[in-house]
Scaffold this active site. Structure first.
Site, mmCIF file in Angstrom:
data_model
loop_
_atom_site.group_PDB
_atom_site.id
_atom_site.type_symbol
_atom_site.label_atom_id
_atom_site.label_comp_id
_atom_site.label_asym_id
_atom_site.label_seq_id
_atom_site.Cartn_x
_atom_site.Cartn_y
_atom_site.Cartn_z
ATOM 1 N N GLY A 91 -14.219 38.835 38.632
ATOM 2 C CA GLY A 91 -14.010 37.458 38.208
ATOM 3 C C GLY A 91 -15.312 36.690 38.032
ATOM 4 O O GLY A 91 -16.306 36.943 38.700
ATOM 5 N N HIS B 135 -10.384 37.491 35.736
ATOM 6 C CA HIS B 135 -10.225 36.062 35.500
ATOM 7 C C HIS B 135 -11.548 35.323 35.383
ATOM 8 O O HIS B 135 -12.536 35.655 36.036
ATOM 9 C CB HIS B 135 -9.400 35.436 36.632
ATOM 10 N N ASP B 136 -11.559 34.334 34.510
ATOM 11 C CA ASP B 136 -12.673 33.387 34.366
ATOM 12 C C ASP B 136 -13.943 34.015 33.836
ATOM 13 O O ASP B 136 -15.034 33.453 33.998
ATOM 14 C CB ASP B 136 -12.961 32.669 35.696
#
Length: 269
Positions: free
Chosen positions: A144, A126-127
């Site tokens: 992440g 994520h991200d």
């Protein structure tokens, strides 16, 4: 986006109502495409590809079997918020890759640029931000919030720790474990990875001989150990405020939150 030619979508594929499929898109057997997915013109999905969530693919991407894009982040803080996965054009995403969207604790989106190659079993958490022309070899893993510049190479079986930044043209050797930031055009290797030199193979493709010599000398001064690195970096910025390479490299180092893994003398050759 226009409705695709039904002949280019396998009868066994599941396309949820609301999905936007561009022109000349091929979708193979047993693919699953969610209702909030957009797939750009000229893209090709082999069999057994899953794309769900708020996922947008640009044009001319090729997705190989068993890749999974857009499933919720592997982050216990994720609480069902609206998040995105955005992928640009002309990317090759090989077998069994998994790419997650963002979280509200980060950018709320994961972004992948153009003309990248993600080899088999790559995981992008994520991200993350991956810019353009990058190569992630088999089983490379990004935690992440990792950010990668252009023309970055990550070797096979290499994990990259959360929040690490990797500058343009850097190379991380296979089987390494990267926990700190790698400035532009550097090579890093080891567990834990440290800078071993400059990625001159990539630099020769991007720069003139004069520019390569300038960058090499700049790094030798910065990594000399004659003073704290941040003092040396600031001195370079003060003395060469208009030079694009000084600005790119020195500002990257000054902005680093995880530190730079350098050993004294590594660039003295």
């Amino acid at each position: 986006m226009a409705n695709p030619d039904k002949k280019m979508i396998a009868a066994t594929a599941i396309i949820k109502e609301g999905a936007k499929i561009g022109e000349n898109v091929e979708i193979g057997d047993f693919c699953v495409i969610g209702e909030n997915v957009e797939i750009g013109d000229g893209s090709k999905l082999y069999n057994n590809v899953t794309i769900i969530g708020n996922t947008k693919l640009g044009q001319n991407n090729t997705i190989f079997p068993y890749a999974v894009l857009g499933t919720i982040p592997q982050d216990l803080k994720y609480d069902g918020e609206e998040v995105e996965l955005i992928i640009g054009d002309k990317n090759l995403i090989r077998e069994h890759c998994m790419i997650n969207p963002g979280t509200k604790g980060g950018l709320s989106k994961t972004i992948i640029g153009n003309e990248n190659l993600l080899m088999a079993f790559v995981h992008v958490a994520h991200d993350c931000i991956i810019k353009n022309h990058c190569i992630l070899a088999n089983n490379a893993t990004l935690g992440g919030h990792v950010e990668m510049g252009d023309y970055v190479n990550i070797g096979g079986m290499t994990p990259v720790h959360q929040f690490v930044h990797i500058g343009d043209g850097a190379m991380i050797a296979g089987g390494s474990a990267l926990t700190q930031d790698i400035p532009p055009f550097c090579m890093a290797e080891g567990n834990r990875a440290v800078i071993r030199g400059l990625n001159k193979h990539r630099m020769r493709k991007l720069f003139s001989r004069e520019d390569i010599d300038f960058i090499s000398k700049l790094y030798k001064r910065i990594f000399s150990g004659s003073a704290p690195m941040r003092e040396l970096v600031q001195k370079e910025l003060d003395e060469n405020p208009q030079n694009q390479y000084v600005s790119k490299i020195c500002n990257f180092i000054l902005q680093s939150q995880r530190g730079i893994p350098i050993k004294k003398g590594v660039l003295d050759e």
